[in-house]
Design a protein around this motif. Structure first.
Motif, PDB file in Angstrom:
ATOM      1  N   UNK A   1    -109.759  24.205  11.162  1.00 44.56           N
ATOM      2  CA  UNK A   1    -108.956  24.218   9.937  1.00 44.56           C
ATOM      3  C   UNK A   1    -109.128  22.886   9.223  1.00 44.56           C
ATOM      4  N   UNK A   2    -109.290  22.924   7.890  1.00 44.37           N
ATOM      5  CA  UNK A   2    -109.382  21.705   7.113  1.00 44.37           C
ATOM      6  C   UNK A   2    -108.908  21.953   5.697  1.00 44.37           C
ATOM      7  N   UNK A   3    -108.506  20.870   5.035  1.00 42.33           N
ATOM      8  CA  UNK A   3    -108.193  20.935   3.618  1.00 42.33           C
ATOM      9  C   UNK A   3    -108.949  19.815   2.921  1.00 42.33           C
ATOM     10  N   UNK A   4    -109.191  19.982   1.610  1.00 38.10           N
ATOM     11  CA  UNK A   4    -109.893  18.976   0.836  1.00 38.10           C
ATOM     12  C   UNK A   4    -108.919  17.895   0.375  1.00 38.10           C
ATOM     13  N   UNK A   5    -109.365  16.646   0.467  1.00 33.31           N
ATOM     14  CA  UNK A   5    -108.575  15.506  -0.006  1.00 33.31           C
ATOM     15  C   UNK A   5    -109.555  14.376  -0.274  1.00 33.31           C
TER      16      UNK A   5
ATOM     17  N   UNK B   1    -107.843  19.585  11.284  1.00 26.94           N
ATOM     18  CA  UNK B   1    -106.690  19.839  12.151  1.00 26.94           C
ATOM     19  C   UNK B   1    -107.158  20.216  13.556  1.00 26.94           C
ATOM     20  N   UNK B   2    -106.458  19.666  14.558  1.00 28.59           N
ATOM     21  CA  UNK B   2    -106.774  19.912  15.953  1.00 28.59           C
ATOM     22  C   UNK B   2    -105.487  20.140  16.736  1.00 28.59           C
ATOM     23  N   UNK B   3    -105.615  20.896  17.808  1.00 27.18           N
ATOM     24  CA  UNK B   3    -104.475  21.088  18.708  1.00 27.18           C
ATOM     25  C   UNK B   3    -104.521  20.021  19.795  1.00 27.18           C
ATOM     26  N   UNK B   4    -103.362  19.411  20.038  1.00 29.21           N
ATOM     27  CA  UNK B   4    -103.256  18.361  21.051  1.00 29.21           C
ATOM     28  C   UNK B   4    -102.382  18.858  22.186  1.00 29.21           C
TER      29      UNK B   4
END
Length: 357
Positions: free
Chosen positions: A341-345, A326-329
């Protein structure tokens, strides 16, 4: 834009494994975005690319396989969307191998699928209940390009509407061409018009495109093999390359491009680099539609196959890291900042975000 989104992720997975994931991108305390999983659905093999109906009721996926029910070709699947799950409606065979993209045409009641390995385009009827009807047309491409490893034959990677939505542009990486088909609604057929085909320099390998939000005659095409974005003027029966810009820094090697998307306000264009593992950002000139490079940010994961822009958030599907980061734009200047921030997939390769209704 600080609102909540529903995000769907497609991946490579066996039919008995969870291959389609549903998430909510919501605002926590202080307005910080947070991604939480709502469901993980099994039932079809290798649902690598997804599409959602305009009313949010149905989800369609490819089945990126070489065989379907014992015959050559992959498949497509239809699901009904619930708040916390999916219900499989039906599947159909594409009669083309490794389908990698699909496009629902709700206005006319069709579904189009791009078959990468066989280099063909499948056309299905759509039923009123959202399920997929019979295969009504199949267009097989022919030819090859100069890259003997990647362009030994046609490889259709994407289908999208023309500016007037009366035809389809079908992007073929293998023959360096975007082929045009007029949609024959009455007979359920795709009618080729080679005069409107877009021809690219040999070996560039066009992959996906988006149209300019205001100047619909301008097309932005990401080329997988040359790691470039082409700006194409396609109007009045004449197609011209107006600009070609690299997505990479100088002397970068061993890269292939993947996804291309416009920001919500159409002021910025982003493209992902696999190998360099980054997202490049370009400002879109409001007058000419031409591109100016503004920055490049690492995705903190290997092989960003796809990404999606959800207002002021970018999510990157990192296929070979099994993560979504995840990144802020910054919607004012196009700058991307890492949120750590990250999640596993498992093997995410497609992301589709839709603002909650």
């Amino acid at each position: 834009m600080k609102q909540n989104y529903i995000v769907y992720a497609g991946s490579y997975a066996a039919a008995e494994e969870a291959g389609i994931h549903g998430y909510r991108l919501i605002r926590g305390e202080g307005g910080e975005p947070r991604l939480t999983e709502v469901f993980a659905a099994a039932g079809v093999s290798n649902p690598s690319y997804l599409a959602v109906s305009s009313d949010g009721r149905f989800l369609y996926s490819v089945m990126e396989d070489m065989t379907y029910e014992g015959r050559s070709g992959g498949g497509v699947a239809a699901f009904r969307i619930h708040s916390d799950s999916l219900t499989l409606l039906n599947t159909r065979g594409t009669e083309g191998t490794l389908p990698c993209h699909l496009l629902p045409d709700e206005k006319r009641g069709f579904l189009y699928a791009a078959n990468y390995m066989s280099g063909s385009v499948s056309m299905f009827r759509l039923n009123a209940d959202g399920s997929i009807g019979e295969l009504c047309d199949l267009k097989q491409h022919s030819g090859h390009g100069p890259n003997e490893e990647r362009q030994e034959g046609p490889h259709v990677h994407y289908t999208g509407y023309s500016a007037d939505e009366e035809g389809l542009w079908c992007v073929d990486l293998g023959i360096d061409r975007i082929k045009y088909y007029r949609i024959d609604e009455k007979n359920g057929k795709l009618e080729p018009d080679e005069k409107r085909d877009i021809v690219f320099p040999g070996g560039t390998g066009p992959r996906h495109f988006v149209l300019n939000g205001e100047k619909r005659e301008l097309m932005y095409v990401v080329s997988e093999l040359s790691s470039e974005v082409f700006v194409i003027q396609c109007s009045g029966g004449e197609n011209r390359i107006l600009q070609r810009v690299s997505t990479l820094p100088e002397q970068a090697e061993n890269n292939t491009c993947a996804a291309i998307h416009l920001s919500g306000d159409r002021r910025f264009l982003c493209a992902s680099n696999r190998g360099h593992d980054s997202i490049a950002v370009f400002a879109v000139d409001a007058g000419t539609g031409l591109l100016a490079f503004t920055g490049r940010t690492g995705t903190r994961g290997k092989t960003p196959r796809d990404f999606c822009l959800c207002g002021d958030v970018i999510l990157s599907a990192n296929q070979d890291s099994d993560t979504i980061t995840m990144f802020r734009f910054d919607e004012e200047n196009g700058k991307i900042d890492d949120m750590d921030e990250e999640i596993r997939c498992g093997s995410p390769v497609c992301l589709i975000g839709a603002a909650e209704r």
